[in-house]
Design a protein around this motif. Structure first.
Motif, PDB file in Angstrom:
ATOM      1  N   THR A  66     -32.515  28.793  57.035  1.00 48.03           N
ATOM      2  CA  THR A  66     -33.304  27.564  57.139  1.00 48.03           C
ATOM      3  C   THR A  66     -32.355  26.371  57.189  1.00 48.03           C
ATOM      4  N   ASP A  67     -32.919  25.164  57.051  1.00 49.27           N
ATOM      5  CA  ASP A  67     -32.063  23.971  57.045  1.00 49.27           C
ATOM      6  C   ASP A  67     -31.698  23.526  55.636  1.00 49.27           C
ATOM      7  N   ARG A  68     -32.004  24.365  54.639  1.00 49.99           N
ATOM      8  CA  ARG A  68     -31.652  24.029  53.257  1.00 49.99           C
ATOM      9  C   ARG A  68     -30.370  24.742  52.859  1.00 49.99           C
ATOM     10  N   ALA A  69     -29.523  24.039  52.114  1.00 53.99           N
ATOM     11  CA  ALA A  69     -28.286  24.643  51.630  1.00 53.99           C
ATOM     12  C   ALA A  69     -28.602  25.572  50.460  1.00 53.99           C
ATOM     13  N   LEU A  70     -27.642  26.414  50.130  1.00 51.45           N
ATOM     14  CA  LEU A  70     -27.814  27.420  49.077  1.00 51.45           C
ATOM     15  C   LEU A  70     -26.900  27.108  47.899  1.00 51.45           C
ATOM     16  N   LEU A  71     -27.478  27.061  46.704  1.00 50.87           N
ATOM     17  CA  LEU A  71     -26.705  26.892  45.477  1.00 50.87           C
ATOM     18  C   LEU A  71     -26.824  28.170  44.659  1.00 50.87           C
ATOM     19  N   LEU A  72     -25.700  28.858  44.463  1.00 53.17           N
ATOM     20  CA  LEU A  72     -25.656  30.050  43.633  1.00 53.17           C
ATOM     21  C   LEU A  72     -25.274  29.618  42.220  1.00 53.17           C
TER      22      LEU A  72
ATOM     23  N   ARG B 190     -29.333  17.775  44.159  1.00 52.83           N
ATOM     24  CA  ARG B 190     -29.955  19.053  43.811  1.00 52.83           C
ATOM     25  C   ARG B 190     -31.151  19.358  44.709  1.00 52.83           C
ATOM     26  N   ARG B 191     -31.872  18.314  45.132  1.00 51.01           N
ATOM     27  CA  ARG B 191     -33.028  18.525  46.002  1.00 51.01           C
ATOM     28  C   ARG B 191     -32.633  19.084  47.358  1.00 51.01           C
ATOM     29  N   ARG B 192     -31.376  18.895  47.742  1.00 50.88           N
ATOM     30  CA  ARG B 192     -30.928  19.386  49.050  1.00 50.88           C
ATOM     31  C   ARG B 192     -30.604  20.874  49.029  1.00 50.88           C
ATOM     32  N   PHE B 193     -30.621  21.478  47.845  1.00 56.29           N
ATOM     33  CA  PHE B 193     -30.275  22.897  47.712  1.00 56.29           C
ATOM     34  C   PHE B 193     -31.490  23.728  47.336  1.00 56.29           C
ATOM     35  N   ASN B 194     -31.496  24.951  47.801  1.00 61.85           N
ATOM     36  CA  ASN B 194     -32.363  25.966  47.236  1.00 61.85           C
ATOM     37  C   ASN B 194     -31.511  26.734  46.227  1.00 61.85           C
ATOM     38  N   THR B 195     -31.892  26.721  44.956  1.00 66.37           N
ATOM     39  CA  THR B 195     -31.075  27.321  43.898  1.00 66.37           C
ATOM     40  C   THR B 195     -31.477  28.765  43.659  1.00 66.37           C
ATOM     41  N   VAL B 196     -30.481  29.643  43.680  1.00 62.60           N
ATOM     42  CA  VAL B 196     -30.684  31.057  43.378  1.00 62.60           C
ATOM     43  C   VAL B 196     -29.813  31.385  42.166  1.00 62.60           C
ATOM     44  N   VAL B 197     -30.439  31.865  41.109  1.00 62.66           N
ATOM     45  CA  VAL B 197     -29.722  32.191  39.875  1.00 62.66           C
ATOM     46  C   VAL B 197     -29.284  33.649  39.919  1.00 62.66           C
ATOM     47  N   LEU B 198     -27.983  33.867  39.762  1.00 63.74           N
ATOM     48  CA  LEU B 198     -27.453  35.230  39.712  1.00 63.74           C
ATOM     49  C   LEU B 198     -27.422  35.681  38.249  1.00 63.74           C
ATOM     50  N   PRO B 199     -28.179  36.700  37.902  1.00 62.14           N
ATOM     51  CA  PRO B 199     -28.243  37.130  36.502  1.00 62.14           C
ATOM     52  C   PRO B 199     -27.069  38.018  36.129  1.00 62.14           C
ATOM     53  N   LEU B 200     -26.853  38.142  34.830  1.00 61.27           N
ATOM     54  CA  LEU B 200     -25.906  39.140  34.347  1.00 61.27           C
ATOM     55  C   LEU B 200     -26.464  40.533  34.624  1.00 61.27           C
ATOM     56  N   PRO B 201     -25.613  41.552  34.740  1.00 62.14           N
ATOM     57  CA  PRO B 201     -26.111  42.909  34.978  1.00 62.14           C
ATOM     58  C   PRO B 201     -27.146  43.308  33.935  1.00 62.14           C
TER      59      PRO B 201
END
Length: 362
Positions: free
Chosen positions: A75-81, A214-225
């Motif tokens: 998409t046109d949104r950036a990704l924040l891991l 922050r609004r420019r990013f779609n935030t994806v949280v990477l969990p611990l195993p």
């Protein structure tokens, strides 16, 4: 020269897998993507292709996390891991860029001293002084190059970058342009451009993202195993990959010690033993999966060069102490209490207890 590199870029280390995926991939690809979103997810999560080619997993965790990350980049949104240290944010970022653009090197490494020029552009000052501002004197940064070529740019440790420098990205992400006021020009992003940033809020020196950024990013949280088995698998696989590059003994020789390291880290992180019966104090450090990989890799190096090549408790004890005891006063007490109340009483862990007790008392 690539095969001699200590750590090849992902697109080089896994070139055969990427080539096989591209050949088998008959799904629609976004503009300038080397693979379809489905194939990118396959590359990260692993599997077997119809021709029998085995794609090794690069990320072990919830499938949906990867799918959301990949679809965001289409998409046109950036990704924040986002995640605590050691949750493979950088690793995932690199492999996403390798699979999508075939190039993971368009990278801005965030630090407290990262200047605005690292994100925008710089100048060849000899040429600037000789000829004045011109396109020839301009030195494009990784983000500008990604915009011009329609590729992915990466910004590592975004929250370590000063807030005013972070906000340089707002125009890039919202307007998809990068002004060059010195020349009265701008660089417009072509289709295929996007940006992946990584961040955590656990380390010291963190600068909060502005709400506008922050609004420019779609935030994806990477969990611990989620489980011991999952974390053991991650540590084993990464140590094996690192070990092959520096001629360390095979990981299977140290399977028991890897499980012990992971078990200790998880119990100290969570503040309770695996059986849920005993509460334990947690040290000040994060005790991440990445740190477990470092402890095991260091232990294998000791076993290879000063032992018989088999990973034993004595090889990992010093690394464990260094990982757990970050605050010499408070953390040492936490570690000693854990050794005496948990490890000492655990069946089959006597060698591990003695080795850790020895280095702790030294």
């Amino acid at each position: 020269m690539t095969e001699q590199a200590l750590r090849p870029h992902a697109e080089d280390a896994f070139a055969e897998e990427l080539k096989a995926l591209a050949a088998a991939d008959d799904r629609p690809r976004p503009p300038r993507w080397n693979l379809s979103p489905w194939a990118v997810a396959k590359y990260l999560l692993g599997g077997t292709l119809p021709d029998g080619t085995v794609i090794t997993p690069k990320y072990t965790g919830p499938r949906r996390v990867v799918e959301v990350a990949v679809s965001t980049l289409a998409t046109d949104r950036a990704l924040l891991l986002l995640g605590v240290p050691g949750t493979a944010k950088t690793w995932v970022s690199e492999h996403l860029a390798a699979a999508v653009s075939g190039d993971s090197t368009l990278l801005v490494q965030g630090t407290a001293g990262t200047p605005e020029e690292a994100i925008r552009y710089g100048w060849n000052y000899a040429q600037l002084l000789a000829e004045g501002p011109s396109r020839k004197a301009l030195v494009p940064g990784p983000v500008m190059r990604a915009m011009a070529d329609g590729r992915l740019a990466r910004v590592e440790e975004l929250t370590r970058i000063p807030a005013d420098v972070q906000d340089t990205l707002i125009t890039v992400l919202s307007e998809k342009t990068l002004p060059i006021p010195e020349l009265g020009e701008e660089v417009m992003a072509v289709r295929g451009f996007n940006l992946i940033a990584t961040a955590n809020d656990r380390d010291r020196g963190v600068n909060e993202l502005s709400s506008a950024l922050r609004r420019r990013f779609n935030t994806v949280v990477l969990p611990l195993p989620a489980t011991v088995e999952e974390e053991v698998s991650i540590v084993t696989r990464r140590v094996a990959q690192i070990g092959r590059g520096i001629d360390l003994p095979p990981v299977p020789e140290g399977a028991d010690e890897i499980r012990r390291v992971v078990t200790v880290f998880r119990e100290l992180r969570e503040g309770v033993t695996a059986d849920g019966r005993t509460r334990v104090k947690s040290p000040s450090g994060t005790l991440s999966t990445a740190e477990a990989i470092s402890v095991v890799t260091g232990g294998l190096a000791l076993a290879a060069h000063f032992g018989d090549g088999v990973l034993r408790p004595a090889d990992i004890a010093a690394g464990m102490l260094g990982a757990v005891v970050r605050d010499p006063a408070a953390d040492r007490l936490v570690w000693r209490e854990y050794l005496e109340s948990v490890v000492r009483e655990r069946e089959g862990w006597q060698d591990f207890y003695r080795a850790c007790r020895e280095v702790t008392s030294a």
